[in-house]
Design a protein around this motif. Structure first.
Motif, mmCIF file in Angstrom:
data_model
loop_
_atom_site.group_PDB
_atom_site.id
_atom_site.type_symbol
_atom_site.label_atom_id
_atom_site.label_comp_id
_atom_site.label_asym_id
_atom_site.label_seq_id
_atom_site.Cartn_x
_atom_site.Cartn_y
_atom_site.Cartn_z
ATOM 1 N N TRP A 115 0.817 -1.221 0.000
ATOM 2 C CA TRP A 115 0.000 0.000 0.000
ATOM 3 C C TRP A 115 0.847 1.265 0.000
ATOM 4 O O TRP A 115 0.310 2.363 -0.136
ATOM 5 C CB TRP A 115 -0.901 0.035 1.248
ATOM 6 N N HIS A 186 -7.379 -2.172 3.361
ATOM 7 C CA HIS A 186 -7.386 -3.632 3.499
ATOM 8 C C HIS A 186 -8.398 -4.230 2.526
ATOM 9 O O HIS A 186 -9.474 -3.672 2.342
ATOM 10 C CB HIS A 186 -7.769 -3.993 4.944
ATOM 11 N N GLN A 187 -8.029 -5.363 1.938
ATOM 12 C CA GLN A 187 -8.942 -6.021 1.001
ATOM 13 C C GLN A 187 -10.209 -6.507 1.714
ATOM 14 O O GLN A 187 -10.196 -6.687 2.932
ATOM 15 C CB GLN A 187 -8.238 -7.215 0.353
ATOM 16 N N SER A 190 -11.632 -12.423 1.774
ATOM 17 C CA SER A 190 -11.116 -13.268 0.680
ATOM 18 C C SER A 190 -11.605 -14.699 0.805
ATOM 19 O O SER A 190 -11.723 -15.412 -0.185
ATOM 20 C CB SER A 190 -9.589 -13.303 0.685
#
Lengths: 244, 43
Positions: A115, A186-187, A190
């Motif tokens: 990032w 943050h993703q 998942s």
């Protein structure tokens, strides 16, 4: 669960179980980490830093799972007065705090190349930091109540500490849903019940490290419970001798 | 930017934390159980 309320009966099972959990857990986590480091391909976007996944995800799982365990132990102490529930809560706190700290540290290390920053005050990272502070608060309360002799049962925790453990559990769903509720670096989730967005070629060692760290964590909790019970036994005997 | 330096740092932190926690927990347990076994008049 009340079958194991007797410390002698609990110890009879805990003694052999400690080794049976510790060594397979250690073997699995080392094997999973080695496979993640050397046998999986680099990610097309993140490159080799994706390998941090194999320790970051188990650390997050155990940090959150640890507090869930503390909350369940608190519930058992407050509702059913289980004598070993407070001991379990105390035993979970230190390894839970460690894995929350490892999650924060590895996430920060992963964030810098991915990032471009070590830290961002977004929902996921901030709520995880709050969890770490909750652990520190729980450990301080548990130690203080144990020192002052307020702990219920066999070296457990006070009622106030148990309530703190229960109330603190409100942070767990906040951590889990934070990436959905707020914009975040943050993703999103998942791995869900519907499947995984991570390719299978990268995913498989995660199962090994998740299982390995979980078994290892359980063994550490048993070791710490055994230590608390033994310390409590010595203390009780010393008090009886002092009274004559 | 060398990506492996970040990977090694993350694994190093985890390995150190895991090893220290294992050692401290095992030593605390051994000391406490040894002290409990050495109690006078143990049943």
């Amino acid at each position: 669960m009340h079958r194991f309320a007797n410390p002698a009966r609990f110890l009879k099972i805990a003694r052999p179980l400690t080794g049976w959990l510790f060594w397979p857990g250690l073997l699995l986590l080392i094997a999973g980490a080695a496979c993640g480091l050397w046998l999986t391909p680099a990610d097309y976007l993140q490159g080799d830093t994706v390998r941090i996944l194999y320790i970051h995800v188990p650390a997050a799982w155990l940090g959150m799972g640890g507090w869930t365990g503390i909350a369940l132990a608190a519930l058992m102490q407050l509702v059913w007065r289980h004598p070993l529930a407070g001991v379990a809560g105390r035993a979970i706190a230190a390894p839970g705090a460690l894995f929350t700290a490892i999650c924060l540290a590895t996430g920060s290390i992963w964030g810098r190349p991915t990032w471009g920053t070590w830290w961002e005050w977004d929902g996921r990272m901030t709520s995880m930091l709050v969890l770490f502070f909750l652990y520190l608060g729980y450990i301080a309360l548990a130690n203080a109540s144990a020192r002052q002799g307020q702990a219920a049962g066999q070296g457990g925790v006070s009622t106030v500490t148990a309530i703190f453990g229960l109330v603190g559990a409100v942070n767990i769903p906040i951590i889990n849903r934070s990436v959905v509720w707020w914009n975040s670096l943050h993703q999103g989730p998942s791995i869900t019940l519907r499947g995984s967005s991570i390719d299978g070629s990268l995913l498989w060692p995660l199962g090994l490290t998740l299982l390995g760290f979980t078994l290892w964590f359980a063994a550490i909790v048993l070791m710490r419970m055994r230590a608390i019970l033994a310390q409590n036994k010595v203390e009780a005997r010393m008090q009886r001798l002092a009274r004559g | 930017m060398n990506q492996w330096a970040f990977v090694v740092a993350a694994y190093g932190v985890t390995a150190a934390g895991t090893a220290i926690m294992s050692f401290v927990s095992w030593r605390t347990m051994r000391r406490a159980e040894t002290a409990a076994e050495a109690l006078p008049g143990r049943a």
